[in-house]
Scaffold this motif. Sequence first.
Motif, mmCIF file in Angstrom:
data_model
loop_
_atom_site.group_PDB
_atom_site.id
_atom_site.type_symbol
_atom_site.label_atom_id
_atom_site.label_comp_id
_atom_site.label_asym_id
_atom_site.label_seq_id
_atom_site.Cartn_x
_atom_site.Cartn_y
_atom_site.Cartn_z
ATOM 1 N N ALA A 30 0.832 -1.153 -0.043
ATOM 2 C CA ALA A 30 -0.045 -0.032 0.051
ATOM 3 C C ALA A 30 0.964 1.135 -0.002
ATOM 4 O O ALA A 30 1.586 1.489 0.775
ATOM 5 C CB ALA A 30 -0.877 -0.080 1.062
ATOM 6 N N THR A 31 0.723 1.886 -0.992
ATOM 7 C CA THR A 31 1.456 3.001 -1.207
ATOM 8 C C THR A 31 0.779 4.457 -0.790
ATOM 9 O O THR A 31 -0.389 4.667 -1.217
ATOM 10 C CB THR A 31 2.008 3.520 -2.763
ATOM 11 N N VAL A 32 1.294 5.164 -0.004
ATOM 12 C CA VAL A 32 0.685 6.720 0.401
ATOM 13 C C VAL A 32 0.618 7.602 -0.648
ATOM 14 O O VAL A 32 1.984 8.308 -0.778
ATOM 15 C CB VAL A 32 1.358 7.073 1.770
ATOM 16 N N ALA A 33 -0.384 7.800 -1.370
ATOM 17 C CA ALA A 33 -0.467 8.561 -2.594
ATOM 18 C C ALA A 33 -0.659 10.055 -2.405
ATOM 19 O O ALA A 33 -0.375 10.938 -3.250
ATOM 20 C CB ALA A 33 -1.291 7.745 -3.720
ATOM 21 N N ASP A 34 -1.304 10.251 -1.136
ATOM 22 C CA ASP A 34 -1.760 11.568 -0.741
ATOM 23 C C ASP A 34 -1.852 11.416 0.577
ATOM 24 O O ASP A 34 -2.395 10.543 1.254
ATOM 25 C CB ASP A 34 -2.836 11.824 -1.375
ATOM 26 N N ALA A 35 -1.674 12.461 1.475
ATOM 27 C CA ALA A 35 -1.900 12.755 3.001
ATOM 28 C C ALA A 35 -1.934 14.154 3.290
ATOM 29 O O ALA A 35 -1.318 15.105 2.326
ATOM 30 C CB ALA A 35 -0.666 11.940 3.419
ATOM 31 N N GLY A 36 -2.760 14.600 4.243
ATOM 32 C CA GLY A 36 -2.563 15.880 4.761
ATOM 33 C C GLY A 36 -3.717 16.011 5.818
ATOM 34 O O GLY A 36 -3.986 15.063 6.582
ATOM 35 N N VAL A 37 -4.376 17.241 5.987
ATOM 36 C CA VAL A 37 -5.440 17.338 6.912
ATOM 37 C C VAL A 37 -6.433 18.224 6.398
ATOM 38 O O VAL A 37 -6.117 19.244 5.574
ATOM 39 C CB VAL A 37 -4.745 18.244 8.397
ATOM 40 N N ALA A 38 -7.519 17.805 6.493
ATOM 41 C CA ALA A 38 -8.750 18.305 5.996
ATOM 42 C C ALA A 38 -10.074 18.615 6.938
ATOM 43 O O ALA A 38 -10.292 17.550 7.619
ATOM 44 C CB ALA A 38 -9.256 17.687 4.606
ATOM 45 N N ALA A 39 -10.406 19.656 7.060
ATOM 46 C CA ALA A 39 -11.450 19.781 7.974
ATOM 47 C C ALA A 39 -11.356 19.211 9.546
ATOM 48 O O ALA A 39 -12.120 18.777 10.163
ATOM 49 C CB ALA A 39 -13.102 19.008 7.427
ATOM 50 N N GLY A 40 -9.817 19.542 9.788
ATOM 51 C CA GLY A 40 -9.410 19.398 11.085
ATOM 52 C C GLY A 40 -9.112 17.808 11.318
ATOM 53 O O GLY A 40 -8.992 17.498 12.696
ATOM 54 N N ARG A 41 -9.060 17.182 10.342
ATOM 55 C CA ARG A 41 -8.871 15.719 10.712
ATOM 56 C C ARG A 41 -7.730 15.411 9.541
ATOM 57 O O ARG A 41 -7.545 15.519 8.563
ATOM 58 C CB ARG A 41 -10.029 14.837 10.450
ATOM 59 N N ALA A 42 -6.859 14.458 10.047
ATOM 60 C CA ALA A 42 -5.796 13.796 9.238
ATOM 61 C C ALA A 42 -6.208 12.761 8.211
ATOM 62 O O ALA A 42 -7.286 12.135 8.522
ATOM 63 C CB ALA A 42 -4.739 13.313 9.773
ATOM 64 N N TYR A 43 -5.821 12.579 6.994
ATOM 65 C CA TYR A 43 -6.187 11.549 5.959
ATOM 66 C C TYR A 43 -5.160 11.048 5.382
ATOM 67 O O TYR A 43 -3.924 11.773 5.251
ATOM 68 C CB TYR A 43 -7.375 12.070 5.056
ATOM 69 N N ARG A 44 -5.351 10.045 4.719
ATOM 70 C CA ARG A 44 -4.375 9.548 3.775
ATOM 71 C C ARG A 44 -5.016 8.884 2.572
ATOM 72 O O ARG A 44 -6.106 8.221 2.902
ATOM 73 C CB ARG A 44 -3.421 8.187 4.493
ATOM 74 N N LEU A 45 -4.619 8.889 1.372
ATOM 75 C CA LEU A 45 -4.851 8.336 0.387
ATOM 76 C C LEU A 45 -3.833 6.969 0.049
ATOM 77 O O LEU A 45 -2.744 7.194 -0.264
ATOM 78 C CB LEU A 45 -5.127 9.190 -0.707
ATOM 79 N N ILE A 46 -4.525 5.765 0.056
ATOM 80 C CA ILE A 46 -3.458 4.653 -0.069
ATOM 81 C C ILE A 46 -3.882 4.004 -1.475
ATOM 82 O O ILE A 46 -4.812 3.903 -1.800
ATOM 83 C CB ILE A 46 -3.419 3.662 0.970
#
Length: 585
Positions: free
Chosen positions: A129-145
């Motif tokens: 699983a590659t982390v293709a995107d990551a950040g914080v949106a609407a006060g919550r962290a996220y990853r796109l794998i």
Amino acid sequence: MPTLFDVTDFGVLPGSHVDAAPGVRAALRAAGDVAGPVVLRFPPGDYHLWPDDAQRRELYVSNTVGDDPRHSVKAIALLVEATDDLVISGEGARLVLHGLQTTFAVIDSRRVRVEGLEFDFAVPTVVDATVADAGVAAGRAYRLIRVPAATLFSVEGASIRWHGETLASGAVAWSGRDALEYTQIHDPVRGRTSRGPNPLFDRVRSIRPVGERDVRIDYEHAEEPADLGLVYSMRSTTRDHPGGLVLDSSDVTLSRLRFRFLHGFGVVAQTSRDVSVEGCEFQTPPDSGRHSAGFADFVQFSGCSGEAVVRDCLFDGPHDDPINIHGTYLRVTGQPDRRTLELDYPHPETAGFPQFSPGDRIELVDRATLQAIASATVRTVRQPSGRAHDQPLRTIVVTVDAELPDDLAGRTAVENVTRTPTVRIARNIFRNVPTRGVLVTTRRAVLIEENRFERTGMAGIYVSCDADEWWESGPVRDLTIRGNEFIEPGGPAIFLDPTNTRSDPGHPVHSGVVVEENRFVLDGVPALDAKSTDGIRFRNNGIVRLGRQTPDIVLRSCSDVGVEVDGDAGRGKPAGDFPLLLEAD
């Protein structure tokens, strides 16, 4: 002239998705019925092999699942059994395995050559699983794998279920959730792979698919992930099959094979003689999005004899050591009389196969010092067969030709010193390895030359001798490490580290080690770290230091060490530019 067979003569159609297993089995049976040399050819194309009609054998294999009855029977896609003088040739042929299987097995056979084939799995049992995107949106962290196209999964609430294919029986080949049981992490920018924690499924708020290959994971926290671009490789820890197997056979050559994925425990040569692996690739298909080419080790020799050769191969992306060559220590548990020993397999992943034949020479060692205290020749033996469970699978009883010392139970271990190979490991490349590049413990001559070790997670070359944890025997007596490149290893480039708990420089475990004309590029680790070794010769090596400065050589309880630093053979800076030697008890 050899007799020629073609698998298409047995109803096998390259390029078809119809199960090729019945036709391949018929072709191999016909080849085995011929007296004299045979060539069996796979024309170019894809061949799909399902486990439903695969050959099955009850087998017990080193470093897999021990005597666990749930996994005693192995499905084998390509089985060569009791066959001599056979060549299997398949340049341009790709064998695609489904479910959980051993790619090939050569059992009770002589003079067998397998060449040119490519092996892969339709659904690998490692999830990359590659982390293709990551950040914080609407006060919550996220990853796109992002996962490879070959990976099957379903999102179930705030969890992911990874799974294999549905078999003819209706059962799913395998399944698991979220981070599975084990993770290693690949950094494609730094070119490093290491073991470590998996944060992908910690404090998850929600999971949803985004297209066919991407999954968005939102978290309960607002800590921005710092792992963009990293690959998390996840799997279970049950080595239920060997990836390939050479068992009780001799004069076996694996040539120009391409292993795109090996499920289970790599290619194991067990109790075999004169086995060569040459010009093979252990690497995922290009542009597949996959990183892991193996579920564990790539190549292992266990209890072999004659010559073990691994040359001109590429080892890229295992989940354990690319090459491991060893014997097996058995623990002494009882001593009914002075000529009889009761032994057992102490490690849970190794059991069930025979260790001795009448006439074999054994050596008993003190487990604390790993020093030999007696030797003898086997007269009779009662042991498992390796093929059935009609005998106890964890215990062995041997009688020998000489009286042995008293009080051996518990404190000693036994090695079969007859079943030890000479070794040549030459011109291989080791890349994206989380562990060591080469493990080797054999008392016969070992030559490791002209290999390239790129950023191994631990040592490039590791020499143990262990009657405490993995029980992999024995000492080295004649080891030459020559003309290799060690590029930024994560541990000592060369690590001689027997597991004896009591050391005496006058009674070393290892001896006869020559390290010459190698190039070391190091950051904070020594070129050589040696314990309990006699007769080290370190000469004409070039060492380039990056970052932290540390001693070039670390010695612990060693004797008769010779170090030459009057040149670097044209390979970077001479060793004498930095601290040369650290003596440590």
